[in-house]
Design a protein around this motif. Structure first.
Motif, PDB file in Angstrom:
ATOM      1  N   ALA A 249      -1.404   4.458 -15.892  1.00  0.00           N
ATOM      2  CA  ALA A 249      -2.057   3.731 -14.790  1.00  0.00           C
ATOM      3  C   ALA A 249      -3.381   4.398 -14.432  1.00  0.00           C
ATOM      4  CB  ALA A 249      -1.149   3.705 -13.569  1.00  0.00           C
ATOM      5  N   PRO A 250      -4.353   3.622 -13.957  1.00  0.00           N
ATOM      6  CA  PRO A 250      -5.610   4.207 -13.480  1.00  0.00           C
ATOM      7  C   PRO A 250      -5.332   5.245 -12.392  1.00  0.00           C
ATOM      8  CG  PRO A 250      -5.797   1.826 -13.635  1.00  0.00           C
ATOM      9  CD  PRO A 250      -4.351   2.156 -13.856  1.00  0.00           C
ATOM     10  N   GLU A 251      -6.184   6.196 -12.291  1.00  0.00           N
ATOM     11  CA  GLU A 251      -5.956   7.326 -11.393  1.00  0.00           C
ATOM     12  C   GLU A 251      -5.774   6.886  -9.941  1.00  0.00           C
ATOM     13  OE1 GLU A 251      -4.980  11.163 -10.955  1.00  0.00           O
ATOM     14  OE2 GLU A 251      -5.598  10.246 -12.855  1.00  0.00           O
ATOM     15  N   HIS A 252      -6.512   5.876  -9.515  1.00  0.00           N
ATOM     16  CA  HIS A 252      -6.481   5.502  -8.092  1.00  0.00           C
ATOM     17  C   HIS A 252      -5.193   4.774  -7.699  1.00  0.00           C
ATOM     18  CE1 HIS A 252      -7.909   1.763  -9.913  1.00  0.00           C
ATOM     19  NE2 HIS A 252      -7.564   1.139  -8.794  1.00  0.00           N
ATOM     20  N   ILE A 253      -4.408   4.327  -8.695  1.00  0.00           N
ATOM     21  CA  ILE A 253      -3.139   3.669  -8.340  1.00  0.00           C
ATOM     22  C   ILE A 253      -1.935   4.377  -8.963  1.00  0.00           C
ATOM     23  CG2 ILE A 253      -4.246   1.410  -8.105  1.00  0.00           C
ATOM     24  CD1 ILE A 253      -2.908   0.652 -10.779  1.00  0.00           C
ATOM     25  N   LYS A 254      -2.164   5.486  -9.589  1.00  0.00           N
ATOM     26  CA  LYS A 254      -1.077   6.191 -10.286  1.00  0.00           C
ATOM     27  C   LYS A 254       0.075   6.535  -9.356  1.00  0.00           C
ATOM     28  CE  LYS A 254      -2.400   9.116 -13.423  1.00  0.00           C
ATOM     29  NZ  LYS A 254      -1.909   8.532 -14.716  1.00  0.00           N
TER      30      LYS A 254
ATOM     31  N   ASP B 113       0.800  -1.226   0.000  1.00  0.00           N
ATOM     32  CA  ASP B 113       0.000   0.000   0.000  1.00  0.00           C
ATOM     33  C   ASP B 113       0.832   1.276   0.000  1.00  0.00           C
ATOM     34  OD1 ASP B 113      -2.521  -1.094  -0.114  1.00  0.00           O
ATOM     35  OD2 ASP B 113      -2.691  -1.360   2.042  1.00  0.00           O
ATOM     36  N   LEU B 114       2.144   1.147  -0.077  1.00  0.00           N
ATOM     37  CA  LEU B 114       2.992   2.352  -0.067  1.00  0.00           C
ATOM     38  C   LEU B 114       2.759   3.232  -1.300  1.00  0.00           C
ATOM     39  CD1 LEU B 114       6.406   0.932   1.189  1.00  0.00           C
ATOM     40  CD2 LEU B 114       4.947   2.578   2.380  1.00  0.00           C
ATOM     41  N   TYR B 115       2.906   4.539  -1.075  1.00  0.00           N
ATOM     42  CA  TYR B 115       2.813   5.514  -2.162  1.00  0.00           C
ATOM     43  C   TYR B 115       4.199   6.101  -2.420  1.00  0.00           C
ATOM     44  CZ  TYR B 115      -2.274   5.372  -2.336  1.00  0.00           C
ATOM     45  OH  TYR B 115      -3.562   4.962  -2.512  1.00  0.00           O
ATOM     46  N   VAL B 116       4.344   6.734  -3.558  1.00  0.00           N
ATOM     47  CA  VAL B 116       5.662   7.220  -3.968  1.00  0.00           C
ATOM     48  C   VAL B 116       6.200   8.300  -3.035  1.00  0.00           C
ATOM     49  CG1 VAL B 116       5.382   6.641  -6.401  1.00  0.00           C
ATOM     50  CG2 VAL B 116       4.556   8.851  -5.568  1.00  0.00           C
TER      51      VAL B 116
END
Length: 777
Positions: free
Chosen positions: A519-524, A450-453
């Motif tokens: 990528a889809p917006e929710h996982i970009k 679940d980490l984000y950039v």
């Protein structure tokens, strides 16, 4: 002249007639019922034994002798009216066997339940199952064996014994239930209400009374049994440790009772086979319930205990075991090799300049132009050095390129790799980075996925420490926003960790750059994304959090690719979940303190960390480290006093500040008068109350010291809950210090602003004090 075979039968029948006991040696078989008889001598057996050719269905020269033989069998009781041949044959075989045994042989036959074990000796024995005449014979032979002394004449059948036993058992059970109910009649809010140990003959009667109280509150019959079983096991444990059965509950209870019960009783019994692994967690849980109830009693000074868990199988499964040292090394090398290979693929592509345009004007491949160099020409000059696949080729050049590759039978992905080109950013490409991050942080799979950039923070705005901030899904499925420092889940990182985590983040962002824009917006903005190669999802850009538990193939692919083996030589059980206990194992072995491990694991409570260590069987290592630490503390305490310090330090002309965990002392050689008046004070020596100077007029408390003071207060409170220190002379010191701390930290009394105190209290969770490390850890 008489037929010789008929003469043989005649002589045989005459011999039987002369010695009638031999009649029981003649087999019988079924015949059509006649005059109430359904059995006769077996012609087949006579033919086989005497070499005859009797046809039982026809009247012939044998018939008179057969009739005589059957009459003998009837007279001797071998054949009976209204009895089927099969029952008669089993009965005949049994009697013939028994009559030919000697008395000594009869006394040595096998028995069971005070009866001859006929099945061992008689084929097709059917006694008691429809063949009443067989059963009757069995009873006769058993009676004979009783007279010979081979069976017990006073033996009582199980069913008869059960009647008596059931009645006795029910009576005893009823008495036991009444006793349990009797012990639970009192409310027992106070220890003073318990039965006196000297007035009862029951072992550990006060412990039983406690169990009765818990039992009384259970709803179901099965729940009521658990406290009773807990009492029973605790009694055996206490007896095993030579504890007097007359001991009071106060003498039995201690904060380490559950720990010792598990380690010294449950686990050994489980390994010995007397406790089933499936029952062990229930036993530990039942004892835990007794101890929890005991903490609510007044006048007993038992306020808390160290809790432990019990794995269902009684051991840590391979899925959650730390990797062994040799396995760690192999895994590290495999992960690093994979990452190095991937990073090379993302270096800027260098054109080779090979080949020539291989297609004719109609887009077909020219004869003899299906060569790898010409495919590379199309890739560099017509495909813009961008990989294409069979699922998305559209232009003649893309299709021609793929046709050439297909004819060469090399494999599309192998061709791209040989050119140093990443073909598809699938899950197997991203996996080594996930593994590396799990390896160096000890994070579990879900928060990793679940980490984000932007979840890696080099220097947090408040603490200036590097950290990973990871998100948790709400039960509704919505995502939480980043919370502030004190309410978000933080994974604190050391300097070395932060450098490696930074590399992972930067490399993953670089590797996924080409697919992130689509990528889809929710996982970009998710860190770990990939392009799916599944049949139904091919080409879709997905997040690793979509994989969840469907990661088995990724693990197995990695193991096969790098030929990873366990110490036993079997394929390694490789999962992300094993990195966390491995990470903790390395911390413990390296001597890292429990408080630091708590922070690294993100546990808000140190007891959670202790339970985690116990669950993974790290307590042995932890205890060794603790023993070593306590020894060092003792060695530091008993040191030779320094010589008298020169008088020039008494006025502290250089204004040296001696920092303590509580504050800064402006003159450690000139303490207040109450210290100087103490019998142990020596003029010119440092303050004997060093580290205890909250009440000292020299103390200077600054804002940066407040988190430590809050941590000190927290650990004093924990200390009071976990043991009986308040019953010792140290209790006075703790009470005094808590009063002083309250004067400083209570917003209603403190000179510090309430907001400053609030932030300091939150920061205290990341502070480590000597109270915990030196006394309770």
């Amino acid at each position: 002249m008489q037929n010789p075979k008929v003469k043989t039968l005649e002589n045989f029948v005459n011999e039987i007639d002369t010695n009638r006991n031999k009649a029981w040696g003649i087999s019988v078989s079924h015949i059509p019922k006649k005059n109430g008889y359904s059995a006769a001598a077996s012609c087949a057996e006579l033919n086989r034994n005497l070499g005859l050719k009797i046809a039982s269905s026809k009247s012939n020269a044998y018939s008179p002798y057969l009739e005589k033989l059957n009459n003998i069998l009837k007279e001797e009781g071998v054949i009976l009216k209204e009895q089927i041949a099969s029952a008669l044959e089993v009965r005949r075989t049994t009697k013939y066997w028994w009559d030919n045994l000697t008395t000594e042989e009869k006394l040595s036959v096998k028995t069971f339940g005070n009866s001859i074990r006929f099945k061992t000796y008689i084929k097709n024995w059917r006694g008691g199952k429809g063949y009443q005449i067989v059963t009757d014979l069995g009873n006769e032979l058993n009676a004979e064996l009783i007279e010979l002394g081979g069976l017990d004449c006073n033996y009582r059948a199980v069913k008869d014994r059960d009647v008596l036993y059931d009645q006795e058992y029910r009576n005893k059970q009823q008495e036991a239930v009444q006793r349990w109910d009797e012990l639970a009649t009192k409310s027992l809010n106070s220890y003073k209400e318990f039965v006196g140990v000297e007035s009862s003959d029951e072992p550990f009667v006060q412990l039983k009374q406690l169990a009765a109280l818990v039992r009384n509150g259970a709803a179901s019959a099965s729940s009521k049994k658990k406290p009773q079983e807990a009492y029973s096991h605790l009694c055996r444990f206490l007896e095993q440790n030579d504890i007097d059965p007359k001991s009071s509950l106060q003498d039995i209870l201690s904060e380490f009772l559950l720990v010792r019960f598990k380690q010294d009783y449950v686990i050994p019994k489980m390994h010995g086979g007397s406790i089933a692994p499936s029952n062990a967690p229930t036993i530990v849980s039942s004892v835990r319930q007794l101890l929890k109830r005991a903490t609510k009693l007044k006048d007993i000074n038992f306020h808390s205990f160290y809790d432990v868990e019990m794995k269902t199988r009684g051991r840590v499964t391979d899925t959650y075991k730390p990797y062994l040292k040799s396995e760690r090394q192999a895994i590290t090398e495999a992960i690093q090799a994979s990452i190095d290979d991937i990073i090379v693929l993302f270096e800027p592509y260098q054109k080779s300049g090979e080949g020539e345009y291989p297609l004719d004007e109609n887009g077909f491949i020219k004869p003899s132009f299906s060569k790898i160099e010409n495919a590379r020409y199309l890739f560099e000059n017509n495909l813009n050095c961008t990989p294409t696949s069979f699922n998305d080729a559209q232009t003649p050049e893309e299709k021609g390129f793929l046709k050439i590759i297909g004819k060469l039978d090399i494999g599309l992905h192998n061709v791209y790799r040989s050119w140093g080109v990443p073909s598809i950013i699938d899950a197997d490409v991203i996996a080594p980075f996930v593994f590396r991050l799990a390896q160096i942080t000890g994070m579990n799979a879900d928060p990793l996925f679940d980490l984000y950039v932007d979840d890696f923070v080099i220097a947090h705005e408040t603490t200036q420490k590097p950290c990973l901030r990871y998100w948790k899904e709400r039960s509704s499925g919505g995502m939480q926003l980043h919370l502030d420092l004190f309410e978000s889940k933080l994974q604190w990182l050391s300097k070395k960790q932060s450098e490696e985590v930074k590399d992972v983040f930067e490399n993953v962002i670089r590797v996924t750059e080409s697919i992130r824009k689509d990528a889809p917006e929710h996982i970009k903005d998710k860190l770990f994304i990939y392009k799916s190669t599944g049949q139904t999802t091919h080409g879709e850009i997905r997040s690793f959090s979509d994989l969840k538990r469907q990661t088995t193939s990724i693990y197995s692919n990695f193991v096969v690719k790098h030929d990873l083996k366990s110490e036993s030589g079997e394929p390694l059980v490789f999962t992300i979940s094993r990195f966390r206990p491995t990470f903790v194992s390395e911390l413990v072995e390296a001597g890292v303190s429990i408080r630091e491990i708590q922070l690294m694991l993100g546990h808000s409570n140190i007891e959670t960390t202790m339970n985690y260590l116990d669950k993974l069987d790290f307590n042995r290592i932890a205890r060794e480290k603790l023993t070593e630490a306590i020894s060092k503390i003792h060695n530091r305490i008993f040191v030779k006093a320094d010589d008298e310090v020169s008088n020039k330090f008494l006025d502290n002309p250089d204004k040296v500040i001696f920092t303590t965990p509580l504050g800064g002392c402006s003159n450690i050689f000139s303490p207040p008068d109450f210290v100087k008046k103490m019998s142990g004070f020596k003029k010119g020596s440092p303050c004997s109350q060093y580290n205890k100077c909250l009440s000292c007029e020299n103390v200077m408390i600054t804002v940066d010291k407040l988190p430590m003071l809050f941590a000190m207060k927290r650990d004093y409170m924990l200390l009071m809950q976990r043991n009986r220190i308040m019953d010792t002379p140290h209790g006075y010191v703790i009470e005094e210090n808590l009063c002083l701390l309250d004067e400083i930290l209570n917003p209603k009394k403190s000179d510090f602003d309430a907001e400053v105190l609030f932030k300091a209290e939150k920061l205290a969770q990341f502070e480590e004090t000597a109270v915990i490390d030196g006394v309770t850890a």
